[in-house]
Design a protein around this motif. Structure first.
Motif, PDB file in Angstrom:
ATOM      1  N   ALA A 141      38.426  16.368  -8.155  1.00 34.09           N
ATOM      2  CA  ALA A 141      38.714  14.953  -7.877  1.00 34.09           C
ATOM      3  C   ALA A 141      40.206  14.679  -7.964  1.00 34.09           C
ATOM      4  O   ALA A 141      40.778  13.975  -7.120  1.00 34.09           O
ATOM      5  N   ARG A 146      41.927  11.291  -6.904  1.00 36.56           N
ATOM      6  CA  ARG A 146      40.977  10.352  -7.514  1.00 36.56           C
ATOM      7  C   ARG A 146      40.758  10.716  -8.976  1.00 36.56           C
ATOM      8  O   ARG A 146      40.805  11.884  -9.351  1.00 36.56           O
ATOM      9  N   PHE A 154      32.160   8.679 -11.108  1.00 41.91           N
ATOM     10  CA  PHE A 154      31.841   9.293  -9.817  1.00 41.91           C
ATOM     11  C   PHE A 154      33.073   9.232  -8.932  1.00 41.91           C
ATOM     12  O   PHE A 154      33.931   8.360  -9.077  1.00 41.91           O
ATOM     13  N   ASP A 156      34.547  10.479  -4.746  1.00 40.81           N
ATOM     14  CA  ASP A 156      34.298  11.032  -3.414  1.00 40.81           C
ATOM     15  C   ASP A 156      35.655  11.293  -2.786  1.00 40.81           C
ATOM     16  O   ASP A 156      36.426  10.357  -2.567  1.00 40.81           O
ATOM     17  N   ARG A 163      34.616  17.953   1.805  1.00 39.06           N
ATOM     18  CA  ARG A 163      34.339  16.623   1.272  1.00 39.06           C
ATOM     19  C   ARG A 163      33.555  16.820  -0.019  1.00 39.06           C
ATOM     20  O   ARG A 163      32.472  17.412  -0.011  1.00 39.06           O
ATOM     21  N   HIS A 165      31.903  15.378  -3.594  1.00 34.62           N
ATOM     22  CA  HIS A 165      31.360  14.250  -4.348  1.00 34.62           C
ATOM     23  C   HIS A 165      30.930  14.758  -5.712  1.00 34.62           C
ATOM     24  O   HIS A 165      30.265  15.799  -5.819  1.00 34.62           O
ATOM     25  N   SER A 179      28.707  18.019  -5.271  1.00 37.03           N
ATOM     26  CA  SER A 179      28.213  18.251  -3.913  1.00 37.03           C
ATOM     27  C   SER A 179      29.424  18.465  -3.012  1.00 37.03           C
ATOM     28  O   SER A 179      30.314  17.625  -2.965  1.00 37.03           O
TER      29      SER A 179
END
Length: 419
Positions: A141, A146, A154, A156, A163, A165, A179
């Motif tokens: 992340a 992020r 959480f 994304d 990508r 998640h 994921s």
């Protein structure tokens, strides 16, 4: 693949909760396989000082600066382990690199799964401790800008062609989850994404949809290939057209010479600075799009999307989650309600703005279009989907009630009917 952890002494209990005990197969290491934390601290410090860029020489220098005494062979192994754990997807990278892999998934029990051409399958890799998943998730992340912690459980992000998640407890029951969706980079051509290539009977039909500049949505469930097909369809647009793509996180990279991409931004810890899909759709309309594309309609932005298509922006496209082509009207109604639109207002807007729905699904493990349908008002304030073409279980196509309308619409633009 990465090295396994040393086996415990006979009779010894593994650390952590019992359900995390390895059940055979390959075991993922923790950060650098349990290396002295001084090595990791030194590497992190150098990564920050070098704007996140680390070469093999940087890692070797970090090992020396940590004061950890290792032999020459061990030092080479340490450097390799650090590269795996601090760059790319860490222990998940070898699985992501396997040909045909589209998704890599880590569940709450530490098991690692992969999805691809052979469907969803378990791998031999397993994380023995939940903290190892959490550490990897936080690092992935952060590499996408992020934060992921107890206050923001959480994230994304898009990092390179992945990508990612991630969800942390207590939001995810039992343990952290990761994921990873693997993007192919520049979208493959339409012939490459259809089973059988250009000989597939869907190929001329879908090309005709793009050439006729019809407004369409690609529907389907998670992992059905909606985004892949949309990217391939956009690649069929004329090279003189300007494609303006709006997405929550960038996934679409059509093979086209003129693409402008906008993506959402989350707010900071105080909630300031957020840029939503509705904001981006409105900005996109001021940027002279020849084709407006919404990567996925999942909220109130559907109202702006439909409004745009009703103001002369033909050739637009997007994706939407739905279990069947016939379920798309209900899905659109639910999204439109978030924007304060009534069912009758949606019916009027959608029937005039959207021409077609292309529904995707899996047949024998392979992603394929299953139905092409026309959105029509039912006279009672709702919209329904009238089939143009349907694919049966044997992959044969059969015209539906709206096939004649489709042929006439193509004839008006001097495009031959594909059947």
């Amino acid at each position: 693949m990465t090295a396994a952890l040393p086996s415990p002494e006979p009779g010894a209990q593994p650390s952590g909760r019992r359900r995390w005990a390895p059940a055979g197969g390959e075991t993922a290491r923790g950060p650098a396989g349990g290396l002295d934390e001084r090595v990791l601290d030194e590497v992190r410090r150098r990564a920050l000082a070098g704007a996140g860029t680390l070469t093999g020489a940087d890692l070797a220098a970090a090992v020396r600066a940590s004061g950890l005494v290792v032999g020459s062979g061990s030092a080479a192994q340490v450097i390799r382990m650090l590269q795996e754990d601090l760059q790319g997807l860490g222990p998940l990278q070898p699985i992501a690199d396997e040909p045909g892999t589209t998704d890599v998934l880590v569940d709450a029990d530490g098991r690692v799964w992969k999805d691809g051409t052979d469907g969803l399958l378990p791998t031999t890799l397993r994380f023995p401790e939940p903290e190892q998943i959490r550490t990897l998730a936080v690092r992935l992340a952060a590499s996408g800008g992020r934060r992921l912690d107890s206050a923001q459980p959480f994230a994304d992000v898009v990092v390179g062609r992945y990508r990612i998640h991630a969800v942390l407890p207590p939001i995810s029951a039992g343990g952290p989850l990761i994921s990873v969706r693997i993007r192919a980079g520049k979208s493959a051509g339409l012939g490459s994404v259809l089973p059988g290539g250009s000989t597939n009977p869907w190929h001329p039909i879908l090309r005709a949809v793009v050439r006729a500049r019809m407004n369409f949505l690609v529907s389907g469930g998670t992992g059905s290939g909606k985004t892949t097909l949309l990217g391939a369809l956009l690649g069929e647009a004329a090279p003189t057209e300007r494609l303006l793509i709006v997405e929550d996180a960038r996934e679409l990279e059509p093979a086209h010479p003129h693409v402008v991409s906008l993506q959402c931004r989350t707010g900071n810890i105080e909630g300031a600075g957020e840029v939503r899909m509705t904001d981006l759709v409105r900005q996109a309309l001021r940027m002279r799009p020849d084709r407006l594309v919404v990567g996925e309609c999942r909220g109130p932005e559907v109202a702006d999307f439909l409004t745009a298509m009703n103001t002369g922006h033909d050739g637009a496209g997007g994706t939407v989650h739905a279990s069947s082509a016939g379920a798309v009207p209900a899905r659109l109604a639910a999204l439109a309600a978030l924007a304060g639109m009534s069912g009758s207002a949606l019916a009027v807007q959608a029937a005039s703005a959207l021409d077609l729905v292309v529904h995707m699904g899996r047949v024998a493990g392979r992603r394929s279009p299953l139905e092409l349908g026309r959105l029509v008002p039912d006279g009672r304030g709702f919209i329904t989907v009238s089939p143009v073409v349907r694919q049966d279980a044997g992959s044969c196509l059969h015209p539906g009630p709206a096939a004649a309308w489709f042929a006439e619409a193509l004839a008006e633009k001097s495009i031959p009917c594909p059947w």
